[in-house]
Design a protein around this motif. Structure first.
Motif, PDB file in Angstrom:
ATOM      1  N   UNK A   1       0.833  -1.211   0.000  1.00 40.01           N
ATOM      2  CA  UNK A   1       0.000   0.000   0.000  1.00 40.01           C
ATOM      3  C   UNK A   1       0.864   1.255   0.000  1.00 40.01           C
ATOM      4  N   UNK A   2       2.124   1.083   0.409  1.00 39.53           N
ATOM      5  CA  UNK A   2       2.990   2.250   0.573  1.00 39.53           C
ATOM      6  C   UNK A   2       4.120   2.307  -0.451  1.00 39.53           C
ATOM      7  N   UNK A   3       4.089   1.401  -1.409  1.00 36.28           N
ATOM      8  CA  UNK A   3       5.113   1.398  -2.462  1.00 36.28           C
ATOM      9  C   UNK A   3       4.449   1.843  -3.763  1.00 36.28           C
ATOM     10  N   UNK A   4       4.918   2.924  -4.376  1.00 33.27           N
ATOM     11  CA  UNK A   4       4.351   3.304  -5.666  1.00 33.27           C
ATOM     12  C   UNK A   4       4.616   2.203  -6.688  1.00 33.27           C
ATOM     13  N   UNK A   5       3.632   1.926  -7.525  1.00 33.32           N
ATOM     14  CA  UNK A   5       3.775   0.828  -8.490  1.00 33.32           C
ATOM     15  C   UNK A   5       5.007   1.026  -9.378  1.00 33.32           C
ATOM     16  N   UNK A   6       5.295   2.271  -9.728  1.00 34.79           N
ATOM     17  CA  UNK A   6       6.434   2.494 -10.646  1.00 34.79           C
ATOM     18  C   UNK A   6       7.766   2.077 -10.028  1.00 34.79           C
ATOM     19  N   UNK A   7       7.827   2.064  -8.697  1.00 39.91           N
ATOM     20  CA  UNK A   7       9.067   1.643  -8.018  1.00 39.91           C
ATOM     21  C   UNK A   7       9.359   0.163  -8.247  1.00 39.91           C
ATOM     22  N   UNK A   8       8.314  -0.593  -8.577  1.00 41.06           N
ATOM     23  CA  UNK A   8       8.501  -2.035  -8.783  1.00 41.06           C
ATOM     24  C   UNK A   8       8.903  -2.353 -10.216  1.00 41.06           C
ATOM     25  N   UNK A   9       8.931  -1.324 -11.059  1.00 42.53           N
ATOM     26  CA  UNK A   9       9.264  -1.549 -12.464  1.00 42.53           C
ATOM     27  C   UNK A   9      10.618  -2.255 -12.592  1.00 42.53           C
ATOM     28  N   UNK A  10      10.617  -3.360 -13.323  1.00 44.24           N
ATOM     29  CA  UNK A  10      11.860  -4.098 -13.530  1.00 44.24           C
ATOM     30  C   UNK A  10      12.217  -5.057 -12.405  1.00 44.24           C
ATOM     31  N   UNK A  11      11.348  -5.148 -11.398  1.00 45.18           N
ATOM     32  CA  UNK A  11      11.654  -5.990 -10.239  1.00 45.18           C
ATOM     33  C   UNK A  11      10.734  -7.216 -10.161  1.00 45.18           C
TER      34      UNK A  11
END
Ligand code: FES
Ligand code: FES
Length: 154
Positions: A58-68
């Motif tokens: 809930x606290x991680x922006x989706x774009x931060x997960x890009x490539x992960x």
């Protein structure tokens, strides 16, 4: 913006807004095991693994997960079932709302900590609410499950 993640071993791409949370993105991708209880980093219900580490989606922006790599309960069903059987034996099973995040935290802890003490287990899981069945039954289940895993590794 476009986000591409490896979700439970499968490459997935979607469009998100800058403020779309990873929680929302994962639900959009069909991972309905991921639940939201507070949206303020307080309950642990939304826990998923990001590159193998537990995060509050809930606290991680989706774009931060890009490539992960992201893992949800859908991606660890066998391990979750094995641990779930120990929980049930000890009377520590929880509802479908809080169980996914709790189980993902326990699995992450098992990978991270070798032979954790009771205090370390409690500390690791302190962010996962609620425990309607209580803490002791879960602690017993976790310790028995860890011991069984260790035995299985021999
Ligand atoms: S919903 Fe993310 S911590 Fe509660
Ligand atoms: S909220 Fe799931 S058992 Fe309490």
């Amino acid at each position: 913006m476009t986000v591409t993640i490896t979700l439970n071993g499968i490459r997935r791409t979607g469009e998100v807004q800058p403020d779309t949370s990873l929680y929302t993105f994962l639900r959009q991708q069909g991972c309905l095991s991921v639940k939201c209880g507070c949206e303020t980093s307080n309950c642990g219900l939304c826990t998923v693994h990001l590159d193998g580490r537990p995060v509050l989606s809930c606290s991680v922006p989706a774009f931060r997960a890009d490539g992960h790599e992201v893992t949800t309960l859908e991606g660890v069903q066998k391990e979750a079932e094995e641990f779930g059987a120990f929980l049930a034996d000890e009377g520590g099973e929880q509802c479908g709302f809080c169980s996914p995040g709790f189980i993902l935290s326990v699995l992450a802890m098992a990978r991270e900590l070798e032979n954790p003490t009771d205090d370390q287990i409690k500390e690791y899981l302190a962010g996962n609410l609620c425990r309607c069945t209580g803490y002791q039954s879960q602690l017993r289940a976790i310790k028995k499950w860890l011991a069984a895993r260790k035995e299985g590794d021999k």
